[in-house]
Design a protein around this motif. Structure first.
Motif, PDB file in Angstrom:
ATOM      1  N   SER A 117       1.751  -9.982  -0.347  1.00 39.21           N
ATOM      2  CA  SER A 117       1.286  -8.603  -0.153  1.00 39.21           C
ATOM      3  C   SER A 117       1.935  -7.619  -1.127  1.00 39.21           C
ATOM      4  O   SER A 117       1.487  -6.483  -1.243  1.00 39.21           O
ATOM      5  N   TRP A 118       2.993  -8.051  -1.804  1.00 40.43           N
ATOM      6  CA  TRP A 118       3.661  -7.176  -2.764  1.00 40.43           C
ATOM      7  C   TRP A 118       2.911  -7.211  -4.094  1.00 40.43           C
ATOM      8  O   TRP A 118       2.780  -8.273  -4.713  1.00 40.43           O
TER       9      TRP A 118
ATOM     10  N   GLU B 247       4.440  -2.628  -4.764  1.00 35.63           N
ATOM     11  CA  GLU B 247       3.957  -1.851  -3.634  1.00 35.63           C
ATOM     12  C   GLU B 247       3.392  -2.820  -2.602  1.00 35.63           C
ATOM     13  O   GLU B 247       2.597  -3.709  -2.939  1.00 35.63           O
ATOM     14  N   ASP B 248       3.805  -2.652  -1.356  1.00 38.35           N
ATOM     15  CA  ASP B 248       3.400  -3.561  -0.292  1.00 38.35           C
ATOM     16  C   ASP B 248       2.002  -3.197   0.214  1.00 38.35           C
ATOM     17  O   ASP B 248       1.817  -2.181   0.896  1.00 38.35           O
ATOM     18  N   GLN B 249       1.023  -4.032  -0.115  1.00 37.88           N
ATOM     19  CA  GLN B 249      -0.363  -3.743   0.239  1.00 37.88           C
ATOM     20  C   GLN B 249      -0.637  -3.902   1.735  1.00 37.88           C
ATOM     21  O   GLN B 249      -1.592  -3.313   2.252  1.00 37.88           O
ATOM     22  N   ASP B 250       0.183  -4.660   2.428  1.00 33.72           N
ATOM     23  CA  ASP B 250       0.019  -4.762   3.885  1.00 33.72           C
ATOM     24  C   ASP B 250       0.235  -3.407   4.539  1.00 33.72           C
ATOM     25  O   ASP B 250      -0.488  -3.028   5.464  1.00 33.72           O
TER      26      ASP B 250
ATOM     27  N   HIS C 232       5.665 -14.206  -8.511  1.00 34.23           N
ATOM     28  CA  HIS C 232       5.607 -14.465  -7.073  1.00 34.23           C
ATOM     29  C   HIS C 232       6.137 -15.862  -6.740  1.00 34.23           C
ATOM     30  O   HIS C 232       6.814 -16.055  -5.724  1.00 34.23           O
TER      31      HIS C 232
ATOM     32  N   ARG D 171       8.764  -1.568  -3.030  1.00 38.35           N
ATOM     33  CA  ARG D 171       9.631  -2.739  -2.933  1.00 38.35           C
ATOM     34  C   ARG D 171      10.232  -2.989  -4.321  1.00 38.35           C
ATOM     35  O   ARG D 171       9.649  -2.599  -5.332  1.00 38.35           O
TER      36      ARG D 171
ATOM     37  N   SER E 258       0.044   5.353  -2.663  1.00 40.32           N
ATOM     38  CA  SER E 258       0.957   4.243  -2.946  1.00 40.32           C
ATOM     39  C   SER E 258       1.386   4.271  -4.408  1.00 40.32           C
ATOM     40  O   SER E 258       2.562   4.037  -4.726  1.00 40.32           O
TER      41      SER E 258
ATOM     42  N   THR F 135       6.341   2.284   1.043  1.00 40.51           N
ATOM     43  CA  THR F 135       5.606   1.131   0.497  1.00 40.51           C
ATOM     44  C   THR F 135       6.305   0.458  -0.674  1.00 40.51           C
ATOM     45  O   THR F 135       5.975  -0.681  -1.019  1.00 40.51           O
TER      46      THR F 135
ATOM     47  N   PRO G 284       6.615 -11.979  -1.423  1.00 43.33           N
ATOM     48  CA  PRO G 284       5.472 -11.984  -0.507  1.00 43.33           C
ATOM     49  C   PRO G 284       4.163 -11.667  -1.229  1.00 43.33           C
ATOM     50  O   PRO G 284       4.145 -10.833  -2.146  1.00 43.33           O
TER      51      PRO G 284
END
Length: 200
Positions: free
Chosen positions: A168-169, A101-104, A160, A50, A124, A48, A166
């Motif tokens: 989702s990050w 951390e990529d929440q997707d 962002h 990034r 995560s 997860t 992204p």
């Protein structure tokens, strides 16, 4: 019992006095940081974590954003000057790693494994902590100093937008690093009896 690994961990300290006198190139440090994040463990091998790695004017621009965002919170001119001086000390470094951390991924795992749904956000956070520690220690092994900062979520929107991250990050921390211009002070440890219990 001696341990090369423990000695390396001891070398990883919070260093506030950092500079740009770095012998490694941005390309070499990028490779080091990417490797450290990539091989860091994560629950279910979810990977997860990034990272956005900033050097040069991009590194400077991040700390300009922090300064701009914090300006309205200064209670006085003196407080504003102290805050600016602190931010300038981070900008004096060589680079910054923004950890996300990529929440997707987290949400997909929650959907796949509903029994553990409540745990995936926690795991995560474990993953990002391990990734941050890995990068920090890898930089220390190279003779570089660093300190971990947390100006999220105040800076999130601008970060962002500026670096087209992204949505989702989720920004979790910022590790600023550079040459060690002054060492860390002595570190004190609490009595081990207050921290550990051993049963045999």
């Amino acid at each position: 019992m001696s341990s090369q690994f423990l000695n390396l961990i001891k070398k990883r300290r919070t260093i506030y006095a950092i500079g740009k006198n770095v012998k490694q190139s941005p390309e070499e440090l990028t490779e080091l940081i990417e490797n450290a994040v990539e091989i860091s463990p994560s629950a279910f091998n979810s990977q997860t974590s990034r990272a956005v790695i900033l050097f040069g004017k991009e590194h400077q621009h991040y700390w300009d954003i922090v300064k701009e965002v914090l300006k309205p919170f200064a209670a006085s001119e003196d407080a504003a000057q102290k805050t600016n001086a602190k931010i300038d000390s981070f900008a004096a470094g060589f680079g910054t790693v923004l950890f996300f951390e990529d929440q997707d991924v987290v949400e997909n795992l929650q959907n796949q494994f509903p029994l553990y749904a409540d745990n995936f956000p926690v795991w995560s956070e474990h993953s990002t902590g391990i990734a941050q520690f890995s990068v920090w220690t890898a930089l220390a092994e190279q003779g570089l100093g660093a300190s971990l900062q947390h100006y999220n979520p105040l800076v999130d929107e601008k970060v962002h937008t500026k670096w087209k991250v992204p949505t989702s990050w989720k920004l979790r921390a910022q590790l600023v690093f550079g040459s060690i211009e002054a060492p860390a002070g002595e570190k004190e440890f609490m009595d081990r009896d207050h921290r550990f219990k051993v049963f045999k």
